[in-house]
Design an enzyme around this catalytic site. Structure first.
Site, PDB file in Angstrom:
ATOM      1  N   ASP A   1      34.730  51.161  55.317  1.00  0.00           N
ATOM      2  CA  ASP A   1      35.743  50.419  56.070  1.00  0.00           C
ATOM      3  C   ASP A   1      35.844  50.892  57.510  1.00  0.00           C
ATOM      4  O   ASP A   1      35.255  51.900  57.900  1.00  0.00           O
ATOM      5  CB  ASP A   1      37.110  50.533  55.384  1.00  0.00           C
ATOM      6  CG  ASP A   1      37.437  51.954  54.920  1.00  0.00           C
ATOM      7  OD1 ASP A   1      36.903  52.912  55.511  1.00  0.00           O
ATOM      8  OD2 ASP A   1      38.230  52.106  53.971  1.00  0.00           O
TER       9      ASP A   1
ATOM     10  N   ASN B   1      48.815  55.080  46.259  1.00  0.00           N
ATOM     11  CA  ASN B   1      49.143  53.859  45.512  1.00  0.00           C
ATOM     12  C   ASN B   1      47.946  53.333  44.722  1.00  0.00           C
ATOM     13  O   ASN B   1      47.964  52.213  44.222  1.00  0.00           O
ATOM     14  CB  ASN B   1      49.679  52.774  46.451  1.00  0.00           C
ATOM     15  CG  ASN B   1      48.675  52.359  47.521  1.00  0.00           C
ATOM     16  OD1 ASN B   1      47.541  52.849  47.545  1.00  0.00           O
ATOM     17  ND2 ASN B   1      49.080  51.465  48.412  1.00  0.00           N
TER      18      ASN B   1
ATOM     19  N   HIS C   1      44.854  52.855  45.931  1.00  0.00           N
ATOM     20  CA  HIS C   1      43.869  52.055  46.667  1.00  0.00           C
ATOM     21  C   HIS C   1      42.542  52.797  46.813  1.00  0.00           C
ATOM     22  O   HIS C   1      42.496  54.025  46.830  1.00  0.00           O
ATOM     23  CB  HIS C   1      44.410  51.584  48.020  1.00  0.00           C
ATOM     24  CG  HIS C   1      44.493  52.627  49.094  1.00  0.00           C
ATOM     25  ND1 HIS C   1      45.673  52.969  49.714  1.00  0.00           N
ATOM     26  CD2 HIS C   1      43.545  53.389  49.699  1.00  0.00           C
ATOM     27  CE1 HIS C   1      45.446  53.888  50.633  1.00  0.00           C
ATOM     28  NE2 HIS C   1      44.157  54.162  50.639  1.00  0.00           N
TER      29      HIS C   1
ATOM     30  N   GLU D   1      44.175  47.396  48.784  1.00  0.00           N
ATOM     31  CA  GLU D   1      45.532  47.748  48.383  1.00  0.00           C
ATOM     32  C   GLU D   1      45.881  47.128  47.022  1.00  0.00           C
ATOM     33  O   GLU D   1      45.189  46.224  46.545  1.00  0.00           O
ATOM     34  CB  GLU D   1      46.518  47.245  49.443  1.00  0.00           C
ATOM     35  CG  GLU D   1      46.294  47.805  50.842  1.00  0.00           C
ATOM     36  CD  GLU D   1      46.794  49.238  51.005  1.00  0.00           C
ATOM     37  OE1 GLU D   1      47.225  49.852  50.008  1.00  0.00           O
ATOM     38  OE2 GLU D   1      46.750  49.746  52.139  1.00  0.00           O
TER      39      GLU D   1
END
Length: 236
Positions: free
Chosen positions: A62, A128, A130, A135
């Protein structure tokens, strides 16, 4: 899924180096790389080793939208600092967060992945759950895409910037389906703040609410954890 519980970052680095060496011995030529604090100990061990990557290809997960490659918080800068300046590859591909047409950039990046199937993919995991910038709620069928970062991720990344207002709000990320095409995956997590996410992705249901949980379906995954990150697991 193979669990490796380690006692130090140095030990984690050596485990990661060992997995890289084994992959190369088995013919790996394309490596999927990640950024953030998690892989640094692995990269340190690799860059201090005698491994040669000059005939290999790297593909990064990314990149933020809108940061110049020489910006200290861009992932281009990170990879040059911790890996490429010490161990260059024949070709290193990273998403172009400065592209005029980001939608075209995502399609172009998927084409790169299609033409260069990843042999070994490195991952970290967010609090979380990810992976990459995928996400909670991201489709398991997602390819490379433009991501609107959640408030939690922006907050977590704000420690790297002078103010939270400077944190990019979007990124280009490989999708979950893109990641799952990798022949082998190495994911690492350290610290008590990752313990809940670790428990959910290893022992919880496979759900898009916890993106990393899809790794339960992958045939070859190694998970490197320190004691704190593994603390909530019922089986170790």
């Amino acid at each position: 899924m193979k669990l490796e519980i380690i006692n130090s970052q140095i030990e984690a680095g050596q485990k990661g180096l060992q997995i890289f060496k084994q992959a190369i011995q088995q013919g790996a030529q394309v490596f999927g790389l990640a950024t953030g604090s998690t892989p640094i100990s692995i990269y340190d061990a690799i860059t201090q080793s005698d491994l040669d990557f000059t005939k290999f290809i790297s593909i990064n997960l990314d990149e933020y939208k809108g940061l110049a490659n020489n910006h200290p918080e861009s992932y281009h800068y990170f990879m040059n600092k911790y890996f490429f300046s010490k161990k260059p590859f024949a070709h290193s591909y990273m998403p172009n967060g400065l592209a005029d047409d980001l939608k075209s950039e995502t399609k172009h990046y998927d084409q790169i992945i299609e033409e260069n199937p990843i042999d070994l993919q490195i991952l970290g995991i967010g609090r979380n759950g990810h992976i990459g910038f995928n996400e909670p709620g991201t489709s398991f069928n997602s390819q490379t895409h433009i991501v609107n970062l959640t408030d939690n991720t922006i907050q977590a990344n704000s420690r790297f910037f002078d103010s939270i207002d400077q944190v990019p709000k979007q990124a280009v990320s490989m999708g979950i389906a893109s990641i799952m095409k990798s022949k082998e995956i190495l994911i690492a997590a350290y610290g008590k703040e990752k313990a809940q996410a670790v428990k959910e992705f290893i022992e919880g249901p496979v759900t898009e609410d916890v993106p990393a949980s899809i790794l339960q379906k992958h045939p070859k995954v190694t998970v490197i954890l320190d004691q704190a990150a593994a603390a909530l697991l019922s089986k170790k």
